[in-house]
Design a protein around this motif. Structure first.
Motif, short mmCIF file in Angstrom:
data_model
loop_
_atom_site.label_atom_id
_atom_site.label_comp_id
_atom_site.label_asym_id
_atom_site.label_seq_id
_atom_site.Cartn_x
_atom_site.Cartn_y
_atom_site.Cartn_z
N PHE A 1 1.94 14.23 0.54
CA PHE A 1 1.73 12.89 -0.02
C PHE A 1 2.13 11.77 0.94
CE2 PHE A 1 2.03 15.75 -3.59
CZ PHE A 1 0.90 15.39 -4.30
N THR A 2 1.29 10.75 0.94
CA THR A 2 1.54 9.56 1.76
C THR A 2 1.30 8.32 0.91
OG1 THR A 2 -0.75 9.56 2.55
CG2 THR A 2 0.89 10.70 3.92
N ILE A 3 1.85 7.19 1.36
CA ILE A 3 1.71 5.93 0.63
C ILE A 3 0.75 5.01 1.38
CG2 ILE A 3 2.88 3.84 -0.18
CD1 ILE A 3 5.37 5.42 -0.59
N THR A 4 -0.16 4.39 0.64
CA THR A 4 -1.03 3.37 1.18
C THR A 4 -0.59 2.03 0.61
OG1 THR A 4 -2.90 4.90 1.31
CG2 THR A 4 -3.40 2.55 1.37
N GLY A 5 -0.32 1.06 1.48
CA GLY A 5 0.19 -0.22 1.03
C GLY A 5 1.66 -0.37 1.34
N THR A 6 2.17 -1.57 1.16
CA THR A 6 3.58 -1.84 1.46
C THR A 6 4.37 -2.30 0.24
OG1 THR A 6 3.04 -4.12 2.10
CG2 THR A 6 3.02 -2.45 3.84
N ASP A 7 3.67 -2.53 -0.87
CA ASP A 7 4.33 -3.08 -2.07
C ASP A 7 4.86 -1.94 -2.94
OD1 ASP A 7 5.25 -4.71 -4.05
OD2 ASP A 7 3.27 -5.40 -4.72
N TYR A 8 5.97 -1.34 -2.52
CA TYR A 8 6.54 -0.23 -3.28
C TYR A 8 8.05 -0.17 -3.05
CZ TYR A 8 6.64 2.31 1.18
OH TYR A 8 6.88 2.69 2.47
N ARG B 1 -3.99 -2.77 -4.19
CA ARG B 1 -3.40 -1.60 -4.86
C ARG B 1 -2.35 -0.98 -3.93
NH1 ARG B 1 -6.94 -0.38 -8.91
NH2 ARG B 1 -9.16 -0.73 -8.49
N THR B 2 -1.39 -0.34 -4.55
CA THR B 2 -0.48 0.53 -3.81
C THR B 2 -0.72 1.93 -4.34
OG1 THR B 2 1.14 -1.27 -3.76
CG2 THR B 2 1.89 0.92 -3.07
N SER B 3 -0.87 2.90 -3.43
CA SER B 3 -1.28 4.24 -3.86
C SER B 3 -0.47 5.33 -3.17
CB SER B 3 -2.77 4.47 -3.55
OG SER B 3 -3.59 3.51 -4.16
N VAL B 4 -0.39 6.45 -3.87
CA VAL B 4 0.15 7.69 -3.31
C VAL B 4 -0.98 8.70 -3.32
CG1 VAL B 4 1.71 9.63 -3.75
CG2 VAL B 4 2.54 7.30 -4.00
N LEU C 1 -5.92 13.84 -4.50
CA LEU C 1 -5.46 13.13 -5.69
C LEU C 1 -4.84 11.81 -5.24
CD1 LEU C 1 -4.61 12.93 -8.73
CD2 LEU C 1 -2.49 14.08 -8.06
N THR C 2 -5.30 10.71 -5.82
CA THR C 2 -4.75 9.40 -5.52
C THR C 2 -4.24 8.76 -6.80
OG1 THR C 2 -6.29 9.07 -3.66
CG2 THR C 2 -5.23 7.11 -4.58
N LEU C 3 -2.98 8.38 -6.79
CA LEU C 3 -2.34 7.69 -7.91
C LEU C 3 -2.09 6.25 -7.48
CD1 LEU C 3 0.33 10.37 -8.93
CD2 LEU C 3 -2.05 10.19 -9.67
N SER C 4 -2.52 5.30 -8.30
CA SER C 4 -2.45 3.90 -7.89
C SER C 4 -1.90 2.99 -8.98
CB SER C 4 -3.86 3.39 -7.50
OG SER C 4 -4.48 4.21 -6.56
N SER C 5 -1.42 1.84 -8.52
CA SER C 5 -1.10 0.75 -9.44
C SER C 5 -2.41 0.14 -9.91
CB SER C 5 -0.23 -0.29 -8.73
OG SER C 5 -0.90 -0.78 -7.57
N LEU C 6 -2.33 -0.72 -10.91
CA LEU C 6 -3.54 -1.32 -11.48
C LEU C 6 -3.73 -2.75 -11.02
CD1 LEU C 6 -3.11 1.19 -13.29
CD2 LEU C 6 -3.94 -0.17 -15.21
#
Length: 298
Positions: free
Chosen positions: A29-36, A89-92, A101-106
């Motif tokens: 798993f990796t994170i896309t975005g910086t807002d986390y 979005r911020t995603s894992v 599998l991508t899990l994201s904020s809304l």
């Protein structure tokens, strides 16, 4: 004979094999975005730890959720106008069962899109209305008048309730029985959190039963399909966010497990010879042995 029978049996059967979704590897798993924000655990408390390992965080389960990663951590600092204007979005993301599998904020588009535009009105055909009606039903307000529901919906939107429900805290990702299980860290007693001093949710809390539970919402993208998952039933984590910056003494006390159907490869067919076929094979073997012996007779 032994070699002939073995060849016949192998030719009459197919080796079976089944490939079910495997537990998601913690290194995937990796994170896309910086807002986390990354939350680690010390004792019975979660705390913000920018140096925490994402994959170690996501290796928990429902019995031991551990820490979590909060997506869209700035959700509570934005105004409605700022939220509506943003599509970030911020995603894992990671591989589960051979598919990403991508899990994201809304975003506001997730909540308010009707398929033919955007609508923030009560009664529109969008996620905001579906989720809020589920929220009211879980709170025992499913039979309330349309006027009451519309008023509560408008109040919830005005106090930035939708964007505050857009920042899921992912505590684990694993798989079992063909399902992908996702842990969402939240409040075990959401009404108690809504009624804390200075809370903007006091008017909504008045319509909720004591001990009311509701998770935040997570967007999932898997195998080409988008879903929005949430739950109104939590188990206790044995943890609270009570140490470090931003600690409130109650967050992360509840674990809401939501599930997504994984990809399961059907088993290859196994052909088992019928008893009569087995007897025929052995009869063939005996016949061949007899013929061989006769051919050796002087």
């Amino acid at each position: 004979m032994t070699g002939l029978i073995k060849k016949a049996l192998i030719g009459a059967s197919v080796v079976a094999g089944m490939s079910a979704i495997a537990s998601a590897p913690a290194s995937a798993f990796t994170i896309t975005g910086t807002d986390y924000l990354l939350y680690d655990v010390t004792g019975n408390s979660t705390y913000v730890n920018p140096n925490a390992n994402l994959n170690s965080i996501l290796a928990g389960n429902s019995a031991n959720p551990g820490g979590n990663v909060e997506l869209f951590a700035s959700s509570e600092t934005l105004t409605n106008a700022q939220f509506l204007a943003s599509n970030a979005r911020t995603s894992v993301s990671g591989l589960v069962g051979g598919s990403t599998l991508t899990l994201s904020s809304l975003t506001a588009a997730d909540w308010f899109s009707t398929g033919s535009g955007m609508s923030m009105s009560y009664g529109a055909n969008n996620l905001a209305n579906r989720w809020f009606n589920d929220f009211l039903t879980a709170a025992g307000q499913g039979s309330a008048s349309l006027t009451t529901k519309a008023d509560l919906y408008n109040i919830f939107g005005a106090i930035e309730g939708f964007q505050r429900s857009s920042d899921p805290n992912i505590s684990y990702i694993n798989s079992s029985g063909g399902n992908i299980n996702i842990g969402l860290a939240g409040h075990y007693d959401l009404k108690a959190f809504y009624t804390r001093p200075g809370s903007p949710f006091a008017m909504v809390a008045a319509f909720l039963p004591n001990g009311f539970q509701a998770s935040e919402v997570v967007r999932t993208d898997y195998n080409g399909v988008t879903n929005y998952l949430y739950s109104f039933s939590a188990t206790q984590t044995g943890l609270t966010n009570s140490v470090g910056a931003g600690a409130d003494g109650s967050s992360h006390s509840g674990n809401y497990e939501v599930s997504l159907r994984g990809i399961v490869t059907p088993p290859r067919r196994t052909v088992v010879p019928e008893p009569s076929a087995m007897l025929a094979l052995f009869g063939l073997g005996a016949f061949l042995v007899t013929k061989r012996q006769q051919s050796k007779t002087p």
